[in-house]
Design an enzyme around this catalytic site. Structure first.
Site, PDB file in Angstrom:
ATOM      1  N   LYS A  35      87.763  17.791 -27.223  1.00  0.00           N
ATOM      2  CA  LYS A  35      87.538  17.151 -25.926  1.00  0.00           C
ATOM      3  C   LYS A  35      88.195  17.977 -24.815  1.00  0.00           C
ATOM      4  CE  LYS A  35      87.825  12.357 -24.982  1.00  0.00           C
ATOM      5  NZ  LYS A  35      88.696  11.193 -24.766  1.00  0.00           N
ATOM      6  N   THR A 124      96.045  -0.904 -20.869  1.00  0.00           N
ATOM      7  CA  THR A 124      96.190  -2.367 -20.864  1.00  0.00           C
ATOM      8  C   THR A 124      97.018  -2.776 -22.077  1.00  0.00           C
ATOM      9  OG1 THR A 124      94.062  -2.560 -19.795  1.00  0.00           O
ATOM     10  CG2 THR A 124      94.905  -4.538 -20.874  1.00  0.00           C
ATOM     11  N   GLU A 150      95.129  -0.718 -14.324  1.00  0.00           N
ATOM     12  CA  GLU A 150      93.936  -0.129 -13.706  1.00  0.00           C
ATOM     13  C   GLU A 150      92.810  -1.172 -13.724  1.00  0.00           C
ATOM     14  OE1 GLU A 150      93.430   3.040 -12.337  1.00  0.00           O
ATOM     15  OE2 GLU A 150      91.713   1.807 -11.768  1.00  0.00           O
ATOM     16  N   LYS A 203      96.681  -7.966 -15.129  1.00  0.00           N
ATOM     17  CA  LYS A 203      95.516  -7.246 -15.667  1.00  0.00           C
ATOM     18  C   LYS A 203      94.723  -8.138 -16.630  1.00  0.00           C
ATOM     19  CE  LYS A 203      92.767  -4.160 -17.284  1.00  0.00           C
ATOM     20  NZ  LYS A 203      91.922  -3.153 -16.749  1.00  0.00           N
ATOM     21  N   ASN A 207      90.796  -9.909 -15.955  1.00  0.00           N
ATOM     22  CA  ASN A 207      89.636  -9.734 -16.840  1.00  0.00           C
ATOM     23  C   ASN A 207      89.213 -11.066 -17.463  1.00  0.00           C
ATOM     24  OD1 ASN A 207      89.217  -7.073 -16.365  1.00  0.00           O
ATOM     25  ND2 ASN A 207      90.049  -6.324 -18.299  1.00  0.00           N
ATOM     26  N   PHE A 248      80.166 -12.040  -9.921  1.00  0.00           N
ATOM     27  CA  PHE A 248      80.347 -12.471 -11.318  1.00  0.00           C
ATOM     28  C   PHE A 248      79.839 -13.877 -11.590  1.00  0.00           C
ATOM     29  CE2 PHE A 248      82.336  -9.175 -13.845  1.00  0.00           C
ATOM     30  CZ  PHE A 248      82.419  -8.194 -12.865  1.00  0.00           C
ATOM     31  N   GLY A 252      73.190 -14.208 -18.025  1.00  0.00           N
ATOM     32  CA  GLY A 252      72.467 -13.164 -18.758  1.00  0.00           C
ATOM     33  C   GLY A 252      72.646 -13.344 -20.252  1.00  0.00           C
ATOM     34  N   CYS A 259      86.309  -3.593 -22.234  1.00  0.00           N
ATOM     35  CA  CYS A 259      87.461  -4.346 -21.724  1.00  0.00           C
ATOM     36  C   CYS A 259      87.395  -5.843 -21.978  1.00  0.00           C
ATOM     37  CB  CYS A 259      87.608  -4.098 -20.232  1.00  0.00           C
ATOM     38  SG  CYS A 259      88.218  -2.459 -19.878  1.00  0.00           S
TER      39      CYS A 259
END
Ligand code: UDX
Length: 429
Positions: A35, A124, A150, A203, A207, A248, A252, A259
């Site tokens: 990588k 996280t 983040e 965080k 989420n 949000f 669906g 995440c």
């Protein structure tokens, strides 16, 4: 500032590029030598809009380099950002193996005194992890351990990194906050200076809350379908309330990605481990897991059976503008369609190479129209514009059947019904 970013996945690579674009001198380090070689050639290992050109520009200007040598990367840095993955472990808790390995490397390489350094945890991590890591650096008089979660979204990661909605800094002392402010000096965004534990919880809570909104709407969509209401109109009506807001609320076939599913799982397990179960979040997870099956059942009711049916499946990634298929609803849907004897032709602008390995028996095609040609039915799983902005008159001509199953409520329902299609959305009358 001289910044080293440890781990060059989604978060690490985007963070490294955005820091370099903002004038810091950045080095990215990764244990994956292949990588690193790719990155050194200016190639991004992930598909993310705008990232590769920005990476190349930052490298050309000399602000960004990559190495597989941790000693080189650590020696130079004023700030070390830990951005390694914390995947879901076997017991559902976050697997901190990569993180603690990186921490052990830092312990080995960092001097115990001398110039000040920031060790910043961006990965996280469960509440308490950063304090634990701070304890591991107790003997290092010059190291400040900071938590700086983040919030970037795939598909717009660079933009989110350059223009964050907020900067959350968890630290113990004013000096650490001041040093972190040097890192973000030029960014105009609200700040939260708090404890490391609060930063970690912010965080997860963010989420989990976003995922809760989606599952709420998905469950409500089932009720809308049962009573003849339209979830899209309901969502619009709700979203205009400034206390709710429009984001949000899209129903669906469920949320996926690297995440939401993983972080919810980690939070549920953390809660159980502390005897304070988060029953609402357990329901959020359950609704999301059953959402593809709920939609597939409705599809099958329309078609009588999937056996022998030609089905066009549009979109494989967990959302548009990414090639990421982690926890993508498409995988569950494909599996069931194939198991029940459907012939599936799948199209996705970028995610196909990842799915080929999982479902070699799927037929992959190069355009949405190739998938639709001769199909008895079509299902929209990911709302790529290549899958939503279609010439519906032409689609009517090339499809064999008339069934359109809109798993993202992104096709023009009234227009296609007017053309004679049988349209089934998620929770639409
Ligand atoms: C998310 C968070 O948004 C981000 O802040 C965090 O840093 C990482 O996790 P991401 O996984 O990239 O980002 O995608 P996001 O745009 O949040 O969408 C997640 C999933 O929810 C996708 O599968 C998407 O299709 C679905 N979704 C989103 C809905 O089903 N309905 C919605 O209204 C919004």
């Amino acid at each position: 500032m001289k910044i080293t970013v440890i781990g060059t996945g989604y978060v690490g690579l985007t963070t490294a590029v955005s820091f370099a674009m903002r004038g810091h001198s950045v080095m990215g380090v990764d244990v994956d030598a292949a990588k690193v070689e790719r990155l050194q050639r200016g190639q991004s290992p992930i598909y993310e809009p705008g990232l590769e050109p920005a990476l190349q520009k930052a490298m050309e200007e000399g602000g960004l380099t990559f190495t597989a040598n941790p000693a080189e990367a650590v020696a130079r840095a004023d700030a070390l950002f830990l951005c390694v993955g914390t995947p879901e472990g076997q017991d559902g808790r976050a697997d901190l193996g990569y993180l603690f390995k990186a921490v052990a490397t830092l312990q080995e390489l960092l001097p115990k005194e001398g110039g000040e350094r920031l060790v910043v945890i961006k990965s996280t991590v469960p509440v308490g992890t950063s304090d634990q890591i701070a304890g591991m650096f107790a003997a290092y008089s010059n190291v400040h351990v900071v938590t700086n979660p983040e919030f970037l979204r795939e598909g717009r990661a660079l933009q989110d990194s350059l223009e964050p909605s907020r900067i959350v800094i968890g630290a113990r002392d004013e000096r650490a906050f001041a040093l972190m402010e040097d890192v973000y000096a030029d960014i105009d965004a609200p700040r939260i200076h708090t404890t490391r534990a609060n930063a970690e919880m912010i965080k997860y809570a963010s989420n989990a809350f976003l995922a809760t909104r989606i599952s709420f709407m998905n469950e409500l969509a089932r009720l809308c379908a049962a009573v003849g209401a339209d979830i899209e109109v309901v969502a619009r009506g709700m979203g205009l309330d400034s206390r709710i807001g429009p984001e949000f609320l899209r129903a669906g076939v469920g949320f996926g990605g690297s995440c939401f599913p993983k972080d919810i799982e980690a939070l549920i397990n953390l809660a159980r481990a502390t005897q304070t179960p988060l029953s609402l979040l357990e329901q959020v997870r359950a609704i999301n897991r059953s959402q593809p099956a709920w939609f597939l059942d409705r599809m099958r009711n329309c078609l009588q059976t999937f056996a022998g049916k030609e089905i066009a499946l549009l979109g494989l990634s967990f959302k548009p503008e990414t090639d990421d298929i982690r926890e993508a609803p498409s995988l569950v849907i494909v599996k069931r369609l194939l198991a029940e004897g459907a012939h599936v032709r799948a199209y996705d602008p970028v995610a196909v190479p990842h799915v080929v390995r999982l479902f070699p028996e799927l037929t992959f095609v190069n355009t949405a129209y190739d998938a639709l040609e001769g199909a008895d039915a079509a299902i929209l799983v990911t709302e790529w514009k290549e899958c939503t902005q279609l010439d519906w008159l032409w689609v009517k001509v090339i499809m064999a059947g008339t069934f359109l199953f809109d798993g993202r409520n992104a096709w023009p329902a009234e227009h296609v019904k007017g053309l004679g299609f049988t349209y089934l959305g998620v929770g639409r009358s």
